[in-house]
Scaffold this motif. Sequence first.
Motif, PDB file in Angstrom:
ATOM      1  N   VAL A 243       0.846  -1.190   0.000  1.00 42.09           N
ATOM      2  CA  VAL A 243       0.000   0.000   0.000  1.00 42.09           C
ATOM      3  C   VAL A 243       0.878   1.235   0.000  1.00 42.09           C
ATOM      4  O   VAL A 243       1.899   1.290   0.702  1.00 42.09           O
ATOM      5  CB  VAL A 243      -0.926   0.033   1.245  1.00 42.09           C
ATOM      6  N   LYS A 244       0.464   2.224  -0.778  1.00 45.35           N
ATOM      7  CA  LYS A 244       1.190   3.493  -0.785  1.00 45.35           C
ATOM      8  C   LYS A 244       0.201   4.648  -0.785  1.00 45.35           C
ATOM      9  O   LYS A 244      -0.653   4.757  -1.658  1.00 45.35           O
ATOM     10  CB  LYS A 244       2.096   3.598  -2.011  1.00 45.35           C
TER      11      LYS A 244
ATOM     12  N   SER B 143      -7.683   6.284   2.374  1.00 48.00           N
ATOM     13  CA  SER B 143      -6.728   7.122   3.102  1.00 48.00           C
ATOM     14  C   SER B 143      -7.399   7.733   4.325  1.00 48.00           C
ATOM     15  O   SER B 143      -8.553   8.168   4.268  1.00 48.00           O
ATOM     16  CB  SER B 143      -6.201   8.233   2.196  1.00 48.00           C
ATOM     17  N   LEU B 144      -6.675   7.759   5.425  1.00 53.52           N
ATOM     18  CA  LEU B 144      -7.190   8.402   6.627  1.00 53.52           C
ATOM     19  C   LEU B 144      -6.961   9.912   6.595  1.00 53.52           C
ATOM     20  O   LEU B 144      -7.436  10.637   7.474  1.00 53.52           O
ATOM     21  CB  LEU B 144      -6.526   7.810   7.876  1.00 53.52           C
ATOM     22  N   THR B 145      -6.255  10.379   5.564  1.00 52.42           N
ATOM     23  CA  THR B 145      -5.961  11.803   5.433  1.00 52.42           C
ATOM     24  C   THR B 145      -6.664  12.363   4.209  1.00 52.42           C
ATOM     25  O   THR B 145      -6.541  11.810   3.106  1.00 52.42           O
ATOM     26  CB  THR B 145      -4.443  12.036   5.290  1.00 52.42           C
ATOM     27  N   SER B 146      -7.436  13.453   4.380  1.00 46.35           N
ATOM     28  CA  SER B 146      -8.135  14.066   3.258  1.00 46.35           C
ATOM     29  C   SER B 146      -7.137  14.538   2.211  1.00 46.35           C
ATOM     30  O   SER B 146      -6.059  15.039   2.526  1.00 46.35           O
ATOM     31  CB  SER B 146      -8.973  15.256   3.741  1.00 46.35           C
ATOM     32  N   GLY B 147      -7.500  14.374   0.946  1.00 45.94           N
ATOM     33  CA  GLY B 147      -6.664  14.839  -0.142  1.00 45.94           C
ATOM     34  C   GLY B 147      -5.556  13.888  -0.527  1.00 45.94           C
ATOM     35  O   GLY B 147      -4.775  14.184  -1.430  1.00 45.94           O
ATOM     36  N   LYS B 148      -5.423  12.763   0.148  1.00 51.34           N
ATOM     37  CA  LYS B 148      -4.369  11.798  -0.145  1.00 51.34           C
ATOM     38  C   LYS B 148      -4.929  10.651  -0.995  1.00 51.34           C
ATOM     39  O   LYS B 148      -6.002  10.117  -0.715  1.00 51.34           O
ATOM     40  CB  LYS B 148      -3.784  11.226   1.152  1.00 51.34           C
ATOM     41  N   ASP B 149      -4.178  10.293  -2.044  1.00 54.41           N
ATOM     42  CA  ASP B 149      -4.558   9.155  -2.865  1.00 54.41           C
ATOM     43  C   ASP B 149      -3.933   7.876  -2.310  1.00 54.41           C
ATOM     44  O   ASP B 149      -2.995   7.926  -1.520  1.00 54.41           O
ATOM     45  CB  ASP B 149      -4.082   9.345  -4.299  1.00 54.41           C
ATOM     46  N   VAL B 150      -4.470   6.748  -2.762  1.00 54.96           N
ATOM     47  CA  VAL B 150      -3.972   5.446  -2.311  1.00 54.96           C
ATOM     48  C   VAL B 150      -3.773   4.553  -3.523  1.00 54.96           C
ATOM     49  O   VAL B 150      -4.622   4.510  -4.418  1.00 54.96           O
ATOM     50  CB  VAL B 150      -4.957   4.772  -1.331  1.00 54.96           C
ATOM     51  N   SER B 151      -2.664   3.843  -3.567  1.00 53.65           N
ATOM     52  CA  SER B 151      -2.457   2.803  -4.570  1.00 53.65           C
ATOM     53  C   SER B 151      -2.118   1.520  -3.839  1.00 53.65           C
ATOM     54  O   SER B 151      -1.586   1.543  -2.729  1.00 53.65           O
ATOM     55  CB  SER B 151      -1.330   3.185  -5.545  1.00 53.65           C
ATOM     56  N   GLY B 152      -2.448   0.391  -4.455  1.00 54.70           N
ATOM     57  CA  GLY B 152      -2.199  -0.875  -3.779  1.00 54.70           C
ATOM     58  C   GLY B 152      -1.944  -2.000  -4.753  1.00 54.70           C
ATOM     59  O   GLY B 152      -2.324  -1.936  -5.925  1.00 54.70           O
ATOM     60  N   SER B 153      -1.278  -3.031  -4.311  1.00 60.99           N
ATOM     61  CA  SER B 153      -1.052  -4.226  -5.121  1.00 60.99           C
ATOM     62  C   SER B 153      -1.024  -5.436  -4.207  1.00 60.99           C
ATOM     63  O   SER B 153      -0.794  -5.319  -3.002  1.00 60.99           O
ATOM     64  CB  SER B 153       0.258  -4.112  -5.910  1.00 60.99           C
TER      65      SER B 153
ATOM     66  N   THR C 209      -1.578  -8.727  -8.673  1.00 65.24           N
ATOM     67  CA  THR C 209      -2.790  -8.082  -9.165  1.00 65.24           C
ATOM     68  C   THR C 209      -2.816  -6.662  -8.627  1.00 65.24           C
ATOM     69  O   THR C 209      -2.920  -6.463  -7.423  1.00 65.24           O
ATOM     70  CB  THR C 209      -4.056  -8.831  -8.699  1.00 65.24           C
ATOM     71  N   LYS C 210      -2.734  -5.689  -9.480  1.00 63.49           N
ATOM     72  CA  LYS C 210      -2.628  -4.308  -9.018  1.00 63.49           C
ATOM     73  C   LYS C 210      -3.998  -3.694  -8.801  1.00 63.49           C
ATOM     74  O   LYS C 210      -4.923  -3.897  -9.576  1.00 63.49           O
ATOM     75  CB  LYS C 210      -1.843  -3.472 -10.026  1.00 63.49           C
ATOM     76  N   GLY C 211      -4.087  -2.890  -7.740  1.00 57.22           N
ATOM     77  CA  GLY C 211      -5.307  -2.139  -7.504  1.00 57.22           C
ATOM     78  C   GLY C 211      -5.373  -0.940  -8.436  1.00 57.22           C
ATOM     79  O   GLY C 211      -4.449  -0.672  -9.188  1.00 57.22           O
ATOM     80  N   VAL C 212      -6.458  -0.197  -8.380  1.00 55.45           N
ATOM     81  CA  VAL C 212      -6.643   0.960  -9.257  1.00 55.45           C
ATOM     82  C   VAL C 212      -5.988   2.175  -8.625  1.00 55.45           C
ATOM     83  O   VAL C 212      -6.386   2.620  -7.547  1.00 55.45           O
ATOM     84  CB  VAL C 212      -8.149   1.228  -9.483  1.00 55.45           C
ATOM     85  N   ASP C 213      -4.948   2.702  -9.270  1.00 55.33           N
ATOM     86  CA  ASP C 213      -4.325   3.923  -8.775  1.00 55.33           C
ATOM     87  C   ASP C 213      -5.227   5.109  -9.094  1.00 55.33           C
ATOM     88  O   ASP C 213      -5.734   5.231 -10.205  1.00 55.33           O
ATOM     89  CB  ASP C 213      -2.950   4.133  -9.419  1.00 55.33           C
ATOM     90  N   THR C 214      -5.445   5.978  -8.121  1.00 54.48           N
ATOM     91  CA  THR C 214      -6.360   7.096  -8.321  1.00 54.48           C
ATOM     92  C   THR C 214      -5.627   8.418  -8.187  1.00 54.48           C
ATOM     93  O   THR C 214      -4.568   8.513  -7.583  1.00 54.48           O
ATOM     94  CB  THR C 214      -7.492   7.063  -7.278  1.00 54.48           C
ATOM     95  N   THR C 215      -6.213   9.444  -8.776  1.00 51.55           N
ATOM     96  CA  THR C 215      -5.702  10.804  -8.615  1.00 51.55           C
ATOM     97  C   THR C 215      -6.742  11.603  -7.861  1.00 51.55           C
ATOM     98  O   THR C 215      -7.889  11.179  -7.701  1.00 51.55           O
ATOM     99  CB  THR C 215      -5.431  11.462  -9.975  1.00 51.55           C
ATOM    100  N   ASN C 216      -6.353  12.813  -7.430  1.00 46.86           N
ATOM    101  CA  ASN C 216      -7.289  13.624  -6.659  1.00 46.86           C
ATOM    102  C   ASN C 216      -8.588  13.856  -7.408  1.00 46.86           C
ATOM    103  O   ASN C 216      -9.674  13.717  -6.887  1.00 46.86           O
ATOM    104  CB  ASN C 216      -6.650  14.976  -6.306  1.00 46.86           C
ATOM    105  N   GLY C 217      -8.459  14.269  -8.678  1.00 44.72           N
ATOM    106  CA  GLY C 217      -9.668  14.555  -9.445  1.00 44.72           C
ATOM    107  C   GLY C 217     -10.531  13.328  -9.598  1.00 44.72           C
ATOM    108  O   GLY C 217     -11.735  13.381  -9.465  1.00 44.72           O
ATOM    109  N   GLN C 218      -9.898  12.188  -9.888  1.00 42.96           N
ATOM    110  CA  GLN C 218     -10.662  10.966 -10.069  1.00 42.96           C
ATOM    111  C   GLN C 218     -11.308  10.508  -8.770  1.00 42.96           C
ATOM    112  O   GLN C 218     -12.335   9.867  -8.782  1.00 42.96           O
ATOM    113  CB  GLN C 218      -9.756   9.876 -10.629  1.00 42.96           C
ATOM    114  N   ILE C 219     -10.690  10.831  -7.638  1.00 46.54           N
ATOM    115  CA  ILE C 219     -11.317  10.517  -6.356  1.00 46.54           C
ATOM    116  C   ILE C 219     -12.665  11.208  -6.267  1.00 46.54           C
ATOM    117  O   ILE C 219     -13.699  10.604  -5.983  1.00 46.54           O
ATOM    118  CB  ILE C 219     -10.439  10.981  -5.172  1.00 46.54           C
ATOM    119  N   ALA C 220     -12.669  12.507  -6.524  1.00 49.24           N
ATOM    120  CA  ALA C 220     -13.902  13.279  -6.419  1.00 49.24           C
ATOM    121  C   ALA C 220     -14.942  12.793  -7.415  1.00 49.24           C
ATOM    122  O   ALA C 220     -16.127  12.676  -7.103  1.00 49.24           O
ATOM    123  CB  ALA C 220     -13.603  14.767  -6.640  1.00 49.24           C
TER     124      ALA C 220
END
Length: 478
Positions: free
Chosen positions: A213-214, A262-272, A376-387
């Motif tokens: 997780v990142k 993410s437990l922090t607002s505005g932070k993206d998460v990527s995972g594998s 198997t990689k998770g979906v990496d997201t960006t701030n805009g895509q989060i919203a």
Amino acid sequence: MASINTNLSALTALQSLKSTQSALSKTQGQISTGLRVGEASHNASYWSIATKMKSDNGALGAVKDSIKQSKAMLDTNTSAISKSLDYLNKMKEKLTAGSNPGANLDAIQVELKGSIDGLKSAASSASFNGQNWLNGDSGTVKLVTSYDGEAKKVNTLDIDTSKVQLFDDAANPTGGLLKAVSDIDIANPPNAQGYTDVKISAADLSTGDTLRVKVSGNTEISYDLVAGDTDLATLAANLNADATIGAEVEASVVDGKLRLTSLTSGKDVSGSFADTTVSADTAAAAGPPAVAGFSELTVDTAKLSNGDEISFSVDGGTTVSTFKIGSEKSIDELVSSMNADSAVSASVIATNDNGKLRLTAVNVANDVEATMKNVTKGVDTTNGQIAVADALASVDRAINDLREGSAMLGANKALLETQEEFVGVLSDSLTAGVSAFVDADMNEASTRLQALQTQQQLGVQALSIANQNSQMILKLFQ
């Protein structure tokens, strides 16, 4: 005997004439009013029954009027919900377009804001007779459906307005089915919390698998699965309890996927997720001096993806060699790529053994142990895509909620229409019953009137003749 003081014939004729006139007056009253029983004195029993039936029929008339008003109220709310669904569908289209990389989120937000204002307007204007189910406090509304004359009570249909409450206050919503929609702002995403959904089958969970997780701006962290991590719910609970991962993300299971938020607002998460399958050591039993050792891997080619790893060690050595998979999608392609890799081919030879990947030691004195990591990689997201993703999920939920609410209103309207038809039939039956008790038969009354008029004329003539008896006595004294 003839008497000058008492004229019995005249008295008899007068009594008969009075009786005829009384009957004539009654018949004329029936003809003028159309009623056979116009008051209690005519027939107390019939009058009492008819009066109660008239009263119940009056109540049914009020019920019919109430049902008409209720149907109009349902139509008003249904129309507003239908318009709201149009706005939501437009928002869904815009958000879908906004999911594309490079989309102008500021311009799309302007259009979304217009639709949100339209939703608030539709909710505010859906008012009928002082009632607004879409905007304001929710509760249970009781609509009149019938009147029970025996129990002396009004029966009602309960409408749960919480199923159609769009806003608790359209001007400044803090609740309602569209509260989340009204908060959508894809042009200003820092308030959103990033997440990634990692697709993991429960069958792939095993001890030694690794979840990485990142969170944007932080160092990648990993979690090695333990024996108890046999399902996604348990894995999520253990991740939340882990001091390292639990400090940065919250794990949950959404639609059969492991969601890391993410437990922090505005932070993206990527995972594998690295699903490690350890192959069996199949070195020849005759011993390494005579036959080169080998190891076979059962490879699910459908799961091959860029970043997968095949690791192997030769003759129990501590040095582990790794081959990273790129575009290979079959066993033959893996064989070709591994044999072309000088670092790999110096230690092992790759072959296709009936659909399995066999790695055989180049040195006949060596054994081979091999493993494979299918990532198997998770979906990496960006701030805009989060919203956008959150907004799209909110709109989809709202569409489903409004569809259910509209279906509820439609079903109740159909019930009211059926009840309205029944009340109409019941009212007609009561009207016919009252008529049977109190209405006059006009054919019979008109015939009786003519007969009584004739009797009256004859009675007048009979009285006139009887009054002439006194004149006959006078002639005796002439």
